[in-house]
Design a protein around this motif. Structure first.
Motif, mmCIF file in Angstrom:
data_model
loop_
_atom_site.group_PDB
_atom_site.id
_atom_site.type_symbol
_atom_site.label_atom_id
_atom_site.label_comp_id
_atom_site.label_asym_id
_atom_site.label_seq_id
_atom_site.Cartn_x
_atom_site.Cartn_y
_atom_site.Cartn_z
ATOM 1 N N MET A 136 7.375 9.356 7.944
ATOM 2 C CA MET A 136 7.669 7.973 7.546
ATOM 3 C C MET A 136 8.490 7.961 6.259
ATOM 4 O O MET A 136 9.316 7.094 6.041
ATOM 5 C CB MET A 136 6.369 7.189 7.336
ATOM 6 C CG MET A 136 5.621 6.875 8.600
ATOM 7 S SD MET A 136 6.534 5.821 9.722
ATOM 8 C CE MET A 136 6.804 6.862 11.099
ATOM 9 N N PRO A 158 0.807 -1.218 0.000
ATOM 10 C CA PRO A 158 0.000 0.000 0.000
ATOM 11 C C PRO A 158 0.848 1.279 0.000
ATOM 12 O O PRO A 158 0.559 2.217 -0.744
ATOM 13 C CB PRO A 158 -0.808 -0.093 1.299
ATOM 14 C CG PRO A 158 -0.843 -1.528 1.647
ATOM 15 C CD PRO A 158 0.381 -2.155 1.059
ATOM 16 N N ALA A 159 1.884 1.273 0.823
ATOM 17 C CA ALA A 159 2.694 2.486 0.971
ATOM 18 C C ALA A 159 3.412 2.854 -0.319
ATOM 19 O O ALA A 159 3.730 4.017 -0.548
ATOM 20 C CB ALA A 159 3.705 2.285 2.082
ATOM 21 N N ASN A 198 -0.503 14.368 13.194
ATOM 22 C CA ASN A 198 -1.305 13.517 12.329
ATOM 23 C C ASN A 198 -0.982 13.780 10.863
ATOM 24 O O ASN A 198 -0.787 12.854 10.081
ATOM 25 C CB ASN A 198 -2.801 13.781 12.566
ATOM 26 C CG ASN A 198 -3.417 12.753 13.484
ATOM 27 O OD1 ASN A 198 -3.687 11.636 13.072
ATOM 28 N ND2 ASN A 198 -3.640 13.123 14.722
ATOM 29 N N PHE A 251 2.613 12.684 9.865
ATOM 30 C CA PHE A 251 3.009 11.283 10.065
ATOM 31 C C PHE A 251 3.563 10.632 8.785
ATOM 32 O O PHE A 251 4.667 10.076 8.790
ATOM 33 C CB PHE A 251 1.811 10.477 10.599
ATOM 34 C CG PHE A 251 2.159 9.064 10.975
ATOM 35 C CD1 PHE A 251 2.747 8.781 12.190
ATOM 36 C CD2 PHE A 251 1.910 8.015 10.106
ATOM 37 C CE1 PHE A 251 3.069 7.484 12.550
ATOM 38 C CE2 PHE A 251 2.232 6.705 10.452
ATOM 39 C CZ PHE A 251 2.813 6.441 11.674
ATOM 40 N N GLY A 252 2.807 10.734 7.721
ATOM 41 C CA GLY A 252 3.226 10.101 6.463
ATOM 42 C C GLY A 252 4.527 10.690 5.940
ATOM 43 O O GLY A 252 5.381 9.969 5.404
ATOM 44 N N ARG A 266 -4.322 15.228 5.834
ATOM 45 C CA ARG A 266 -3.334 14.158 5.915
ATOM 46 C C ARG A 266 -3.158 13.497 4.549
ATOM 47 O O ARG A 266 -2.081 13.041 4.197
ATOM 48 C CB ARG A 266 -3.824 13.133 6.943
ATOM 49 C CG ARG A 266 -2.763 12.309 7.545
ATOM 50 C CD ARG A 266 -3.282 11.524 8.689
ATOM 51 N NE ARG A 266 -4.372 10.646 8.314
ATOM 52 C CZ ARG A 266 -4.905 9.737 9.119
ATOM 53 N NH1 ARG A 266 -4.442 9.600 10.327
ATOM 54 N NH2 ARG A 266 -5.884 8.980 8.734
ATOM 55 N N TYR A 270 -4.947 9.506 14.267
ATOM 56 C CA TYR A 270 -4.239 8.919 15.402
ATOM 57 C C TYR A 270 -4.623 9.719 16.649
ATOM 58 O O TYR A 270 -4.228 10.878 16.770
ATOM 59 C CB TYR A 270 -2.730 8.943 15.158
ATOM 60 C CG TYR A 270 -2.354 8.440 13.782
ATOM 61 C CD1 TYR A 270 -2.732 7.161 13.374
ATOM 62 C CD2 TYR A 270 -1.677 9.242 12.869
ATOM 63 C CE1 TYR A 270 -2.428 6.699 12.109
ATOM 64 C CE2 TYR A 270 -1.365 8.784 11.600
ATOM 65 C CZ TYR A 270 -1.751 7.517 11.223
ATOM 66 O OH TYR A 270 -1.467 7.068 9.964
ATOM 67 N N ARG A 315 0.712 14.593 1.203
ATOM 68 C CA ARG A 315 1.697 13.674 0.621
ATOM 69 C C ARG A 315 1.765 13.769 -0.895
ATOM 70 O O ARG A 315 2.499 13.007 -1.531
ATOM 71 C CB ARG A 315 1.368 12.235 1.038
ATOM 72 C CG ARG A 315 1.627 12.006 2.520
ATOM 73 C CD ARG A 315 1.126 10.655 2.959
ATOM 74 N NE ARG A 315 1.679 9.591 2.151
ATOM 75 C CZ ARG A 315 0.966 8.605 1.631
ATOM 76 N NH1 ARG A 315 -0.323 8.561 1.827
ATOM 77 N NH2 ARG A 315 1.554 7.675 0.919
#
Lengths: 274, 361
Positions: free
Chosen positions: B102, B72-73, B95, B98-99, B146, B87, B150
């Motif tokens: 990562m 998925p990522a 929140n 977060f991505g 969120r 979260y 990205r």
């Protein structure tokens, strides 16, 4: 004013009875630790007496007690830390993954608590002797871990199951790997459950008597509950000292439990309602 | 080649087939809506695109790359969940970040992107709050924030508005449409609400029992539904259906008979070449908003049961001979009383006809 019905009175009386039955031994222990030997042995029992700290002075003068308390602290802390360290990832796996033998593994954890510890005392003693672990703190940590790990796994698995799977999936989509999902999502969100299980592990390990009695003979390595029973030797039964030692053993855990009780109740009821 | 391509995608759970050989495609920048009743497989299909659900058969491609076996990522998609899936222990800022964290994005870039997203979604003042301190609408904005921060290739929305109240839902719907226009991103949106589907979509995919029932623009689905299912699903209030019979055919089209029709039968021009033999059972479809009261050439003779005053319009519930139950949506507040017999005619639109299998004629 609210009407107090007979049902409520019976309920209150029942609760009072439970509280008295639960708390009386504790009261008796603390009261006895503050009595002199003559008051202690008086029959009928003396309810009003002049309290004395002589018993406490005696046991603190005895270095064995302090060493034993420190031993207990060390064993219980290590057991708790290891149980949480090993138990939480295991609980995460049980809560979120499907794998072969999962049901059997789960049953094994539960069945660990089916067995009365005394049944295993002799085999464990022989095993410990064989591998040279008799009279070590390590053997106590390992045996406590055996009995406490299932508790941590049970409680944490249930806690982790109550975390909505959407949150994990969202993290996966955002690029979090398995470790990050566990570390950044599950552990912080499951903290109440982790705390409750850690408290239980600590209390059980702190109070463990049977294996400490069987596996440790060296005075320097004895734990607090063992030392408390050591007073019961020879022809004398120094109840005051025994009770004072008992109070010293119980007090830290009681205070600890009272401080974290709010957390405990939250942890135990979490996941009960959606 | 299409930006998003689904090629005979299926999903089986044990012996149960939830998604059955779905093929569809979406162009870059297109807003595609999956719509269908509960359990039709629309959310499963979306999760298969995201990679959260394993694909039993078929392939998914995003931007020319087959991603069927890709984690998925690594698909470069963002998803907004029905439950928001924020979260709870992190602040709004954490929140959203977060991505990016990562992905090991540099700190200054994270800050810039959070600021941009917060500005677009008007959540600048909420960045230091925890999700529990936010209202449903604010949480939804954070979930969208969120997703956009990205810069994904594809946005996936899984019934994002279903937890909001009616007013907020309308407001957020408009905002999502605006967001799509601003970002120009490809979006796939799942809903069971046909109004959301009609208002947001460039193209709608109607799903039923794991299969595609029809794909088309909102207007196509409304004007020319391919089946009785689509006709009943798209449009509010629902299309009226009358069980009728083909009584003949002439130069004006098919003659269809039902006791509720003024004169016992009407003429309908079929839109397909499907066979419609005389005597066969058919279903006549009439949209409530296409029927008017009175008229020179009445279509139906009905008895009013009751009327609902909606302010600017009135919804009339009426019955006719032969078990006909018809809803009419008429403008204004016509002075009708229950029990009154009235004539209704076709004001706009067309008469829809479906054969015994439910397919449009």
């Amino acid at each position: 004013m609210r009407h107090v019905g007979p049902g409520r009175v019976v309920h209150a009386c029942g609760l009072l009875l439970v509280v008295v039955v639960a708390l009386f031994p504790f009261y008796w222990m603390v009261a006895s630790s503050l009595k002199q030997q003559t008051d202690l042995l008086a029959s009928p029992p003396v309810w009003l007496f002049t309290p004395t700290l002589a018993n406490y002075a005696d046991i603190f003068a005895d270095s064995h007690v302090m060493v034993a308390v420190l031993n207990s602290l060390l064993v219980a802390s290590c057991t708790t830390a290891l149980a949480v360290l090993i138990g939480t990832p295991a609980a995460y796996a049980l809560a979120r993954f499907e794998f072969r033998g999962k049901a059997d593994l789960w049953f094994w954890f539960i069945s660990n608590r089916f067995i009365s510890p005394i049944v295993l005392a002799l085999p464990v003693y022989l095993l410990a002797r064989q591998v040279g672990l008799l009279n070590t703190r390590l053997v106590l940590i390992l045996i406590d871990l055996t009995f406490n790990l299932p508790i941590v796994i049970w409680i944490c698995t249930d806690q982790f199951r109550s975390i909505p799977p959407d949150i994990e999936q969202s993290a996966r989509l955002e690029g979090a790997d398995q470790f990050n999902i566990f570390w950044r999502i599950y552990l912080p969100l499951g903290l109440p459950g982790v705390a409750v299980s850690a408290i239980f592990a600590f209390i059980f390990s702190w109070n463990e008597l049977l294996y400490s009695l069987v596996l440790i003979t060296s005075q320097a390595l004895k734990t607090a509950p063992v030392v408390a029973t050591n007073f019961m030797s020879g022809y004398e039964l120094p109840w005051g000292k025994i009770m004072a030692t008992g109070t010293v053993i119980v007090l830290p855990v009681t205070i600890f439990a009272l401080i974290v009780s709010r957390h405990m109740v939250r942890g135990l009821t979490m996941g009960a309602t959606k | 080649m299409s930006f998003l391509q689904l090629d005979h995608v299926s999903k089986h759970f044990g012996g149960l087939t939830v998604v059955d050989g779905v093929s569809l495609s979406a162009d870059k920048g297109e807003f595609v809506v999956f719509v269908g009743p509960s359990g039709c497989g629309k959310s499963t299909l979306l999760r298969m695109i995201a990679g959260l659900e394993e694909i039993s058969a078929g392939d998914v491609s995003i931007d020319g790359r087959v991603v069927t076996g890709v984690a998925p990522a690594d698909r470069n998609v963002s998803m907004v969940f029905q439950s928001y899936a924020l979260y709870p222990h992190m602040s709004v800022r954490e929140n959203i970040a977060f991505g990016l964290k990562m992905a090991k994005t540099p700190k200054d870039q994270i800050e810039t992107r959070i600021a941009d997203a917060a500005r677009i979604l008007q959540i600048e003042t909420l960045l230091d709050r925890k999700p529990r301190q936010l209202s449903g609408g604010q949480r939804q904005r954070v979930a969208i924030g969120r997703a956009i921060v990205r810069n994904p290739k594809l946005f996936l929305f899984d019934e994002p508005l279903s937890n909001l109240d009616a007013e907020l839902r309308t407001q957020m719907r408009v905002e999502i449409a605006k967001l799509h226009r601003e970002l120009g991103a490809t979006m796939v949106y799942v809903t069971h609400d046909q109004i959301e589907a009609m208002t947001l979509a460039d193209r709608i995919v109607v799903l039923r029992a794991g299969r595609v029932e029809q794909i088309g623009t909102p207007t196509e689905l409304y004007d020319t539904p391919s089946s009785i299912f689509v006709a009943g699903f798209i449009g509010s209030p629902k299309m009226n259906f009358l069980a009728a019979t083909i009584t003949g055919q002439d130069s004006n089209g098919l003659r269809v008979g039902h006791p509720a029709f003024a004169g016992g039968e009407i003429h309908v021009r079929p839109t397909t070449n499907r066979p419609a033999p005389v005597g066969s059972a058919v279903t006549v479809g009439l949209r409530p908003e296409h029927l008017t009261l009175g008229g020179a050439d009445p279509l139906l003779t009905l008895t009013v049961d009751f009327a609902e005053n909606l302010g600017g319009a009135t919804q009339l519930y009426a019955t006719g001979p032969g078990g006909a139950a018809v809803v009419l949506m008429v403008p204004g507040r016509p002075p009708v009383t229950p029990g009154e017999v009235l004539a209704a005619s076709l004001g706009a639109g067309q008469i829809h006809l479906f054969d015994g299998s439910g397919a449009a004629l």
